[in-house]
Design an enzyme around this catalytic site. Structure first.
Site, PDB file in Angstrom:
ATOM      1  N   GLU A  14       0.813  -1.205   0.000  1.00 33.89           N
ATOM      2  CA  GLU A  14       0.000   0.000   0.000  1.00 33.89           C
ATOM      3  C   GLU A  14       0.850   1.260   0.000  1.00 33.89           C
ATOM      4  O   GLU A  14       1.981   1.256   0.503  1.00 33.89           O
ATOM      5  CB  GLU A  14      -0.903   0.013   1.246  1.00 33.89           C
ATOM      6  CG  GLU A  14      -1.942  -1.088   1.200  1.00 33.89           C
ATOM      7  CD  GLU A  14      -2.830  -1.152   2.442  1.00 33.89           C
ATOM      8  OE1 GLU A  14      -3.990  -1.536   2.294  1.00 33.89           O
ATOM      9  OE2 GLU A  14      -2.383  -0.829   3.548  1.00 33.89           O
ATOM     10  N   CYS A  42       3.555   8.507   1.610  1.00 31.12           N
ATOM     11  CA  CYS A  42       4.054   7.514   2.559  1.00 31.12           C
ATOM     12  C   CYS A  42       4.277   6.224   1.780  1.00 31.12           C
ATOM     13  O   CYS A  42       3.338   5.628   1.270  1.00 31.12           O
ATOM     14  CB  CYS A  42       3.008   7.351   3.664  1.00 31.12           C
ATOM     15  SG  CYS A  42       3.500   6.204   4.941  1.00 31.12           S
ATOM     16  N   CYS A  59       5.997  -6.990   7.240  1.00 34.48           N
ATOM     17  CA  CYS A  59       7.188  -6.624   8.007  1.00 34.48           C
ATOM     18  C   CYS A  59       7.510  -7.783   8.940  1.00 34.48           C
ATOM     19  O   CYS A  59       6.607  -8.389   9.505  1.00 34.48           O
ATOM     20  CB  CYS A  59       6.932  -5.347   8.810  1.00 34.48           C
ATOM     21  SG  CYS A  59       8.397  -4.762   9.699  1.00 34.48           S
ATOM     22  N   CYS A 113       6.267  -5.513  15.714  1.00 35.95           N
ATOM     23  CA  CYS A 113       5.978  -4.603  16.826  1.00 35.95           C
ATOM     24  C   CYS A 113       4.536  -4.845  17.271  1.00 35.95           C
ATOM     25  O   CYS A 113       3.648  -4.991  16.436  1.00 35.95           O
ATOM     26  CB  CYS A 113       6.186  -3.147  16.392  1.00 35.95           C
ATOM     27  SG  CYS A 113       7.884  -2.826  15.905  1.00 35.95           S
ATOM     28  N   CYS A 132       1.499  -2.701  15.941  1.00 39.35           N
ATOM     29  CA  CYS A 132       1.462  -2.368  14.507  1.00 39.35           C
ATOM     30  C   CYS A 132       0.786  -3.469  13.707  1.00 39.35           C
ATOM     31  O   CYS A 132       1.171  -4.629  13.781  1.00 39.35           O
ATOM     32  CB  CYS A 132       2.894  -2.153  14.000  1.00 39.35           C
ATOM     33  SG  CYS A 132       2.986  -1.928  12.218  1.00 39.35           S
ATOM     34  N   GLY A 160       6.664  -2.070   6.208  1.00 39.12           N
ATOM     35  CA  GLY A 160       8.005  -2.632   6.169  1.00 39.12           C
ATOM     36  C   GLY A 160       9.059  -1.818   6.895  1.00 39.12           C
ATOM     37  O   GLY A 160       8.856  -0.654   7.234  1.00 39.12           O
ATOM     38  N   GLU A 161      10.201  -2.471   7.116  1.00 38.82           N
ATOM     39  CA  GLU A 161      11.345  -1.823   7.763  1.00 38.82           C
ATOM     40  C   GLU A 161      12.363  -1.498   6.666  1.00 38.82           C
ATOM     41  O   GLU A 161      13.018  -2.404   6.129  1.00 38.82           O
ATOM     42  CB  GLU A 161      11.927  -2.784   8.812  1.00 38.82           C
ATOM     43  CG  GLU A 161      13.292  -2.384   9.352  1.00 38.82           C
ATOM     44  CD  GLU A 161      13.374  -0.939   9.828  1.00 38.82           C
ATOM     45  OE1 GLU A 161      12.578  -0.539  10.686  1.00 38.82           O
ATOM     46  OE2 GLU A 161      14.239  -0.207   9.327  1.00 38.82           O
ATOM     47  N   SER A 213      12.189   6.186   8.131  1.00 41.38           N
ATOM     48  CA  SER A 213      11.861   5.818   9.516  1.00 41.38           C
ATOM     49  C   SER A 213      12.312   4.385   9.784  1.00 41.38           C
ATOM     50  O   SER A 213      12.010   3.475   9.021  1.00 41.38           O
ATOM     51  CB  SER A 213      10.352   5.929   9.729  1.00 41.38           C
ATOM     52  OG  SER A 213       9.999   5.477  11.016  1.00 41.38           O
ATOM     53  N   SER A 234      11.803   5.061  15.503  1.00 36.61           N
ATOM     54  CA  SER A 234      10.621   4.643  16.259  1.00 36.61           C
ATOM     55  C   SER A 234      11.058   4.202  17.643  1.00 36.61           C
ATOM     56  O   SER A 234      11.304   3.028  17.885  1.00 36.61           O
ATOM     57  CB  SER A 234       9.924   3.499  15.520  1.00 36.61           C
ATOM     58  OG  SER A 234       9.424   3.978  14.297  1.00 36.61           O
ATOM     59  N   LEU A 235      11.141   5.157  18.549  1.00 39.71           N
ATOM     60  CA  LEU A 235      11.642   4.856  19.892  1.00 39.71           C
ATOM     61  C   LEU A 235      10.542   4.218  20.742  1.00 39.71           C
ATOM     62  O   LEU A 235      10.690   3.103  21.225  1.00 39.71           O
ATOM     63  CB  LEU A 235      12.177   6.136  20.534  1.00 39.71           C
ATOM     64  CG  LEU A 235      12.922   5.954  21.848  1.00 39.71           C
ATOM     65  CD1 LEU A 235      14.166   5.105  21.663  1.00 39.71           C
ATOM     66  CD2 LEU A 235      13.307   7.307  22.454  1.00 39.71           C
ATOM     67  N   HIS A 236       9.456   4.926  20.937  1.00 41.82           N
ATOM     68  CA  HIS A 236       8.224   4.396  21.550  1.00 41.82           C
ATOM     69  C   HIS A 236       8.313   4.021  23.024  1.00 41.82           C
ATOM     70  O   HIS A 236       7.280   3.803  23.658  1.00 41.82           O
ATOM     71  CB  HIS A 236       7.674   3.193  20.781  1.00 41.82           C
ATOM     72  CG  HIS A 236       7.374   3.442  19.349  1.00 41.82           C
ATOM     73  ND1 HIS A 236       6.768   4.588  18.893  1.00 41.82           N
ATOM     74  CD2 HIS A 236       7.607   2.696  18.233  1.00 41.82           C
ATOM     75  CE1 HIS A 236       6.632   4.530  17.581  1.00 41.82           C
ATOM     76  NE2 HIS A 236       7.146   3.396  17.154  1.00 41.82           N
ATOM     77  N   ASN A 281      -3.154   4.266  16.803  1.00 39.04           N
ATOM     78  CA  ASN A 281      -4.279   3.987  15.919  1.00 39.04           C
ATOM     79  C   ASN A 281      -4.708   2.544  16.121  1.00 39.04           C
ATOM     80  O   ASN A 281      -3.935   1.632  15.860  1.00 39.04           O
ATOM     81  CB  ASN A 281      -3.874   4.199  14.455  1.00 39.04           C
ATOM     82  CG  ASN A 281      -3.667   5.671  14.155  1.00 39.04           C
ATOM     83  OD1 ASN A 281      -4.524   6.490  14.442  1.00 39.04           O
ATOM     84  ND2 ASN A 281      -2.505   6.005  13.614  1.00 39.04           N
ATOM     85  N   CYS A 322      -0.997   5.625  10.478  1.00 39.20           N
ATOM     86  CA  CYS A 322       0.215   4.900  10.888  1.00 39.20           C
ATOM     87  C   CYS A 322      -0.132   3.555  11.486  1.00 39.20           C
ATOM     88  O   CYS A 322      -0.959   3.476  12.401  1.00 39.20           O
ATOM     89  CB  CYS A 322       0.948   5.642  12.003  1.00 39.20           C
ATOM     90  SG  CYS A 322       1.450   7.265  11.609  1.00 39.20           S
TER      91      CYS A 322
HETATM   92  N1  SAH Z   1       9.084   0.191  10.020  1.00 38.46           N
HETATM   93  C1  SAH Z   1       9.410   1.543  10.180  1.00 38.46           C
HETATM   94  C2  SAH Z   1       8.564   2.488   9.344  1.00 38.46           C
HETATM   95  C3  SAH Z   1       7.074   2.198   9.218  1.00 38.46           C
HETATM   96  S1  SAH Z   1       6.020   2.503  10.550  1.00 38.46           S
HETATM   97  C4  SAH Z   1       9.318   1.945  11.630  1.00 38.46           C
HETATM   98  O1  SAH Z   1       8.806   1.177  12.423  1.00 38.46           O
HETATM   99  O2  SAH Z   1       9.826   3.015  11.956  1.00 38.46           O
HETATM  100  C5  SAH Z   1       5.784   4.271  10.694  1.00 38.46           C
HETATM  101  C6  SAH Z   1       5.477   4.695  12.150  1.00 38.46           C
HETATM  102  O3  SAH Z   1       4.148   4.313  12.572  1.00 38.46           O
HETATM  103  C7  SAH Z   1       6.431   4.039  13.135  1.00 38.46           C
HETATM  104  O4  SAH Z   1       6.872   4.970  14.078  1.00 38.46           O
HETATM  105  C8  SAH Z   1       5.524   3.023  13.775  1.00 38.46           C
HETATM  106  O5  SAH Z   1       6.040   2.605  14.993  1.00 38.46           O
HETATM  107  C9  SAH Z   1       4.229   3.756  13.866  1.00 38.46           C
HETATM  108  N2  SAH Z   1       3.084   2.880  14.146  1.00 38.46           N
HETATM  109  C10 SAH Z   1       2.958   1.561  13.897  1.00 38.46           C
HETATM  110  N3  SAH Z   1       1.756   1.098  14.299  1.00 38.46           N
HETATM  111  C11 SAH Z   1       1.090   2.151  14.818  1.00 38.46           C
HETATM  112  C12 SAH Z   1      -0.214   2.314  15.373  1.00 38.46           C
HETATM  113  N4  SAH Z   1      -1.068   1.306  15.450  1.00 38.46           N
HETATM  114  N5  SAH Z   1      -0.566   3.547  15.802  1.00 38.46           N
HETATM  115  C13 SAH Z   1       0.299   4.594  15.684  1.00 38.46           C
HETATM  116  N6  SAH Z   1       1.528   4.502  15.146  1.00 38.46           N
HETATM  117  C14 SAH Z   1       1.932   3.293  14.728  1.00 38.46           C
HETATM  118 FE1  SF4 Z   2       7.538  -3.210  11.110  1.00 37.79          FE
HETATM  119 FE2  SF4 Z   2       7.616  -0.584  11.642  1.00 37.79          FE
HETATM  120 FE3  SF4 Z   2       5.346  -2.011  12.025  1.00 37.79          FE
HETATM  121 FE4  SF4 Z   2       7.452  -2.394  13.628  1.00 37.79          FE
HETATM  122  S1  SF4 Z   2       6.235  -0.509  13.420  1.00 37.79           S
HETATM  123  S2  SF4 Z   2       6.182  -4.006  12.698  1.00 37.79           S
HETATM  124  S3  SF4 Z   2       9.135  -2.147  12.209  1.00 37.79           S
HETATM  125  S4  SF4 Z   2       6.340  -1.602  10.073  1.00 37.79           S
END
Ligand code: SAH
Ligand code: SF4
Length: 402
Positions: free
Chosen positions: A124, A137, A144, A148, A151, A199-200, A231, A253-255, A332, A375
């Site tokens: 997508e 985007c 991926c 995470c 996600c 994807g990463e 990212s 993506s620290l989180h 989200n 996201c």
């Molecule tokens: N894989 C890479 C880039 C894609 S994700 C990464 O993880 O950085 C883009 C951003 O959306 C990342 O910061 C990811 O952690 C965040 N993200 C993933 N799932 C999400 C969700 N359900 N709600 C909000 N942000 C989310």
């Molecule tokens: Fe992959 Fe980024 Fe989603 Fe983590 S947040 S599963 S690295 S797409």
């Protein structure tokens, strides 16, 4: 289920040791797709097909310009190439775009495209228009492997790397649909690119690098590296190379700021921990106060959103002297997710603490939620269908066992 599919099944919290496994199949028609080739690779492709070296060099230059500057999708549009050569080229080479399976528009103007490769892989891309700018985007993989926990993309069962052609193809398709050929610096709707789709990107380094080089080439798609952000969830060993060989803005993506929490929600943390990751950020080539590193922080209720977490975030950024800004992303939701979004008051309080320390900490407005374009919500319909099919299969098997 075939053995290969079983081997690729994703497990919650599991980090795949070998990131990506499947390579794309060759085109069914046997032609070579020119999209994704650098000028040199294009020249080699032409001379391998039989052109004299000097001819190959000249033709490569012309064709490359038509492809990336003018957006040509047919050889017959290339008016400075002899007509007699069109059939020869068309027999051997293709100029492709990702196939569009579905295009959706959100009530807020965000657009999402479901795309399909010739070997039937779905991925997508999302376009987010804003006042005075538009951000595309872009996906780097189908699914991926990193799983995470918050996600949706991370729950996709099968993963394959996108090719450089499929990655740059997303940008070209967006240009097609916005009517923005030839490439011109002024008045574009598509002004920014974020590698934040599926994807990463640092697990598909070569293809992402090659695609972004095409995007940045001043003679081609001509988007400045300052308007491109990559990212990563923290693939530490690839970060220096990303800075040196691609040189775009970095988002991380620290989180979470505590090992137990980050281990849980970003399982890659068990391999590359917070300190290692922040040191790699401090060493990232090209980061300075004018070009800050963005730290993405998804707000998960009662998980990572306390005042103490905010203070710890500030401490870490100061400790590593990072030119940083923090992007707070309201979580989200998606069906079956194990988390909830923090309350708006909590998000505000968290943002305020970081901001008071002199670090910018805006809260990102979710876009395109109604079409699952926000996201972390990207997960293809085809994948959802195959899940349903698998469930039916499993049920049928159970019934047979009776
Ligand atoms: N894989 C890479 C880039 C894609 S994700 C990464 O993880 O950085 C883009 C951003 O959306 C990342 O910061 C990811 O952690 C965040 N993200 C993933 N799932 C999400 C969700 N359900 N709600 C909000 N942000 C989310
Ligand atoms: Fe992959 Fe980024 Fe989603 Fe983590 S947040 S599963 S690295 S797409």
């Amino acid at each position: 289920m075939p053995a290969t599919a079983a081997a690729l099944m994703s497990m919650p919290g599991h980090v795949d040791p070998v990131p990506v496994v499947r390579t794309p199949a060759p085109r069914p028609d046997g032609r070579t797709d020119l999209i994704g080739l650098s000028k040199d690779q294009l020249r080699t492709a032409l001379s391998d097909a039989g052109l004299e070296p000097r001819q190959a060099k000249l033709r490569a230059k012309q064709i490359w310009h038509w492809l990336y500057n003018r957006g040509a999708t047919e050889f017959s549009a290339m008016t400075d190439i002899a007509k007699a050569q069109y059939p020869w080229l068309a027999e051997r080479f293709a100029i492709s775009r990702p196939e569009v399976v579905e295009a959706q528009v959100s009530s807020d103007g965000t657009r999402k495209w479901l795309l399909r490769s010739p070997d039937a892989q779905d991925y997508e891309m999302v376009f987010i228009p804003d006042a005075g700018r538009g951000t595309l985007c872009v996906s780097s993989q189908v699914g991926c492997t990193l799983n995470c926990r918050f996600c949706h993309t991370g729950t996709m069962r099968l993963v394959r790397n996108l090719t450089a052609g499929e990655i740059v193809g997303q940008v070209m398709l967006a240009r097609d649909s916005l009517g923005e050929w030839p490439s011109q610096p002024e008045g574009r709707m598509l002004t920014n690119i974020v590698m934040m789709g599926m994807g990463e990107p640092l697990y598909n380094f070569d293809a992402v690098r090659d695609a972004l080089r095409l995007v940045m080439d001043g003679d081609g798609l001509a988007l400045s590296k300052r308007r491109i952000t990559l990212s990563t969830s923290g693939v530490v060993p690839m970060m220096a190379r990303a800075g040196e060989e691609i040189g775009v803005n970095l988002a991380v993506s620290l989180h979470a700021v505590r090992k137990e929490v980050r281990d849980e929600i970003v399982p890659l943390n068990r391999k590359y921990g917070i300190d290692e990751l922040l040191q790699a950020c401090a060493d990232y080539p090209g980061a300075n106060n004018a070009r800050r590193i963005t730290f993405e922080y998804v707000m998960l209720r009662d998980k990572n959103d306390s005042d103490a977490d905010a203070h710890e975030l500030v401490r870490l950024i100061r400790h590593y002297r990072l030119p940083a800004k923090v992007n707070l992303i309201p979580f989200n939701p998606w069906p079956g997710a194990a988390y909830e979004c923090s309350t708006p008051e909590r998000v505000r309080a968290f943002s305020e603490i970081v901001f008071q320390a002199g670090i910018s900490a805006p809260v990102r407005t979710p876009r395109g939620r109604d079409i699952d374009a926000a996201c972390g919500q990207l997960k293809t319909a085809a994948e959802r269908k195959s899940r349903a099919e698998m469930d039916r299969e499993a049920e049928a098997k159970l019934m047979a066992l009776g």
